[in-house]
Design an enzyme around this catalytic site. Structure first.
Site, PDB file in Angstrom:
ATOM      1  N   SER A   1       0.783  -1.231   0.000  1.00 51.98           N
ATOM      2  CA  SER A   1       0.000   0.000   0.000  1.00 51.98           C
ATOM      3  C   SER A   1       0.817   1.286   0.000  1.00 51.98           C
ATOM      4  O   SER A   1       0.238   2.371   0.094  1.00 51.98           O
ATOM      5  CB  SER A   1      -0.937   0.009   1.218  1.00 51.98           C
ATOM      6  OG  SER A   1      -0.196  -0.087   2.417  1.00 51.98           O
TER       7      SER A   1
ATOM      8  N   SER B   1      -9.161   3.050  -2.955  1.00 52.49           N
ATOM      9  CA  SER B   1      -8.333   4.151  -2.463  1.00 52.49           C
ATOM     10  C   SER B   1      -8.598   5.447  -3.219  1.00 52.49           C
ATOM     11  O   SER B   1      -8.865   5.436  -4.427  1.00 52.49           O
ATOM     12  CB  SER B   1      -6.850   3.786  -2.607  1.00 52.49           C
ATOM     13  OG  SER B   1      -6.024   4.907  -2.396  1.00 52.49           O
TER      14      SER B   1
ATOM     15  N   GLU C   1      -6.371   7.351  -4.069  1.00 52.36           N
ATOM     16  CA  GLU C   1      -5.289   7.479  -5.047  1.00 52.36           C
ATOM     17  C   GLU C   1      -5.763   7.138  -6.459  1.00 52.36           C
ATOM     18  O   GLU C   1      -5.138   7.541  -7.438  1.00 52.36           O
ATOM     19  CB  GLU C   1      -4.113   6.587  -4.662  1.00 52.36           C
ATOM     20  CG  GLU C   1      -3.325   7.056  -3.454  1.00 52.36           C
ATOM     21  CD  GLU C   1      -2.443   8.266  -3.742  1.00 52.36           C
ATOM     22  OE1 GLU C   1      -2.008   8.423  -4.906  1.00 52.36           O
ATOM     23  OE2 GLU C   1      -2.199   9.054  -2.807  1.00 52.36           O
TER      24      GLU C   1
ATOM     25  N   TYR D   1       0.537   1.623  -7.713  1.00 54.64           N
ATOM     26  CA  TYR D   1      -0.409   1.281  -6.646  1.00 54.64           C
ATOM     27  C   TYR D   1      -1.821   1.695  -7.029  1.00 54.64           C
ATOM     28  O   TYR D   1      -2.776   0.915  -6.897  1.00 54.64           O
ATOM     29  CB  TYR D   1      -0.001   1.964  -5.350  1.00 54.64           C
ATOM     30  CG  TYR D   1      -1.063   1.942  -4.274  1.00 54.64           C
ATOM     31  CD1 TYR D   1      -1.323   0.781  -3.544  1.00 54.64           C
ATOM     32  CD2 TYR D   1      -1.808   3.078  -3.991  1.00 54.64           C
ATOM     33  CE1 TYR D   1      -2.304   0.753  -2.564  1.00 54.64           C
ATOM     34  CE2 TYR D   1      -2.789   3.060  -3.002  1.00 54.64           C
ATOM     35  CZ  TYR D   1      -3.028   1.901  -2.298  1.00 54.64           C
ATOM     36  OH  TYR D   1      -4.010   1.875  -1.327  1.00 54.64           O
TER      37      TYR D   1
END
Length: 340
Positions: free
Chosen positions: A91, A132, A134, A155
């Protein structure tokens, strides 16, 4: 019979808080851990000790791996869990640029392996996928469930893949799968190489004379920071709904890394400008400039909204690291290693 839950990533920050939450609700909790030559259960040791000699134990650790389909299938046949929480991942965003293939194998394909294991075993279970913020990358804020994804790291790419896999299996096979799109959430259990914990740990060490400088990368990046124990409550709530869906979990407030640094040093009554220096080695190849989540759907459908805001979050983190360091010093556990 109590509900039975399986947590991947139980030894991480979110996994430990989720295990506490589920145990408090009467669940039987099973967690996946990887084989290691050293102990990696520090975040849940207090829970393990609670049940170590209890004939009515409700916490169990199982050896399996998100890169090993056979181990997952065997475990699901054995446990038949009512709920599965997939929190396991590589992560760390910066690290994902260094080991992109491994990151995508665990963080992306790991979800496919869980979904296929559920299909193979035929068990009726509800699945939570830890998505996420992100994934939004350079998408303009505020980011909601309807915002497009524009990942800016391996990721984030892996998380986008896992997100769409969850949606695809939900729509194709009628599986109960939810995506929780969690924005940054912190706690004293956060890994020490994540920027918030790196800062607060350095604040404590500088305060006690054990460290001289804190080296950071981009101070202008802005994040939506919340408190991890509150966010795992939202995970559980998602799996209690009549129908599966996807939810953004966030505070709606965005602060820069520099603002976090200033607040952390202020809490310890120090001038951050005397101690913080920029090192380009910590720059990402592609930066995510601004994340600010819109969690109005979670508020409306789950009744969830954050209670801990930025100033209190910083206080919690700084105070916890100073207390931890003072306890280590009192026990003679002085670690003189220089930590960036």
């Amino acid at each position: 019979m109590p509900k039975r839950a399986l947590i991947t990533g139980i030894t991480g920050q979110d996994g430990s808080y989720l295990a506490e939450l589920l145990l408090g609700k009467g669940y039987e909790v099973h967690g996946i851990r990887r084989r290691s030559s050293s102990f990696n259960t520090s975040r849940i040791d207090h829970l393990i000790n609670d049940f170590r000699h209890d004939k009515d134990a409700r916490l169990f650790l199982q050896y399996a791996d998100l890169t090993d389909s056979t181990s997952l299938i065997k475990l699901l046949y054995l446990l038949q869990p009512d709920e599965i929480y997939n929190l396991g991942a590589q992560s760390h965003v910066h690290v994902s640029f260094e080991i992109p293939e491994y990151t995508c194998d665990v963080t992306g394909l790991g979800m496919i392996r869980i979904l296929e294991a559920v299909r193979e075993t035929g068990i009726k279970t509800r699945i939570y996928q830890a998505s996420s913020s992100e994934m939004f990358g350079s998408t303009p804020p505020p980011q909601s469930e309807k915002s497009p994804f524009h990942p800016r790291s391996p990721y984030a790419c892996a998380k986008v893949f896992a997100y769409h896999a969850a949606v695809n299996y939900r729509e194709s096979y009628g599986m109960y799968v939810c995506n929780g799109i969690l924005f940054n959430h912190e706690s004293p259990r956060r890994g020490e190489n994540f920027v918030t914990r790196k800062v607060t740990r350095a604040v404590a060490r500088i305060k006690r004379g054990l460290q001289d400088k804190l080296y950071l990368g981009n101070l202008e990046a802005r994040r939506d920071w919340g408190y991890a124990p509150e966010y795992v409550e939202a995970m559980w709530q998602m799996l209690q709904q009549d129908k599966p869906d996807d939810y953004v979990i966030a505070t709606g407030e965005s602060r820069s890394v520099e603002e976090f640094v200033i607040a952390a040093f202020d809490r310890a009554e120090m001038d951050w400008r005397k101690y913080v220096e920029i090192d380009p080695v910590y720059y990402r190849p592609a930066e995510v400039d601004l994340l600010a989540g819109d969690a109005s759907k979670a508020k409306a459908l789950l009744g969830w909204e954050p209670q801990v805001r930025f100033p209190e979050l910083v206080r919690i983190l700084v105070d916890a690291d100073i207390k931890l360091l003072d306890e280590q010093l009192a026990r003679g556990e002085l670690a003189n290693e220089y930590s960036n």
